[in-house]
Design a protein around this motif. Structure first.
Motif, mmCIF file in Angstrom:
data_model
loop_
_atom_site.group_PDB
_atom_site.id
_atom_site.type_symbol
_atom_site.label_atom_id
_atom_site.label_comp_id
_atom_site.label_asym_id
_atom_site.label_seq_id
_atom_site.Cartn_x
_atom_site.Cartn_y
_atom_site.Cartn_z
ATOM 1 N N LYS A 196 -56.740 45.131 -27.450
ATOM 2 C CA LYS A 196 -57.754 44.235 -27.779
ATOM 3 C C LYS A 196 -57.835 44.483 -29.240
ATOM 4 C CE LYS A 196 -60.292 44.449 -23.639
ATOM 5 N NZ LYS A 196 -61.609 44.798 -22.819
ATOM 6 N N TRP A 197 -58.730 43.247 -29.982
ATOM 7 C CA TRP A 197 -58.800 43.335 -31.366
ATOM 8 C C TRP A 197 -59.651 44.634 -31.897
ATOM 9 C CZ3 TRP A 197 -56.574 40.769 -35.562
ATOM 10 C CH2 TRP A 197 -57.265 41.209 -36.735
ATOM 11 N N GLU A 198 -59.080 45.596 -32.833
ATOM 12 C CA GLU A 198 -60.003 46.649 -33.062
ATOM 13 C C GLU A 198 -60.028 46.426 -34.846
ATOM 14 O OE1 GLU A 198 -58.709 50.287 -31.744
ATOM 15 O OE2 GLU A 198 -58.760 49.550 -29.713
ATOM 16 N N GLY A 199 -61.228 46.901 -35.350
ATOM 17 C CA GLY A 199 -61.266 46.864 -36.787
ATOM 18 C C GLY A 199 -62.371 45.734 -37.294
ATOM 19 N N ASP A 200 -62.417 45.629 -38.697
ATOM 20 C CA ASP A 200 -63.446 44.931 -39.136
ATOM 21 C C ASP A 200 -62.630 44.042 -40.064
ATOM 22 O OD1 ASP A 200 -62.729 46.847 -40.834
ATOM 23 O OD2 ASP A 200 -64.849 47.432 -41.233
#
Length: 96
Positions: free
Chosen positions: A67-71
């Motif tokens: 899944k998308w992780e990060g900012d």
């Protein structure tokens, strides 16, 4: 001269528009490199096989993708908007 020195010389005489694309390409290559190394470490002698994908197999594959992780989503979208070109259709539509 080293490759790094040659690149620095080219950078000095390159317009910002080309440098923006170059930066994007370098980031892509750096992101791609660890994935390539990881695949070769997992299966160094595995032969490449062709697989006929189905809708079901593609959905199953999506379950294995993280899944998308990060900012940095906003930064990534801004980069896409800043570097994408405008479509230009200056020819007649052959399907009309």
């Amino acid at each position: 001269m080293t490759i790094k020195e040659l690149l620095l010389l080219e950078i000095e005489s390159t317009p910002d528009t080309i440098l923006a694309e170059t930066l994007d390409f370098i980031r892509f290559l750096k992101m791609k490199e660890p994935q390539t190394q990881h695949v070769s470490e997992v299966a160094p002698s595995a032969p490449h096989t062709t697989v006929n994908s189905t809708g079901r197999s593609l959905l199953e594959h999506l379950k294995t993708i993280g899944k998308w992780e990060g900012d940095d989503l906003k930064e990534c979208l801004e980069l896409v908007y800043a570097t994408r070109g405008k479509a230009k259709f200056d020819y007649e539509n052959p399907f009309e």
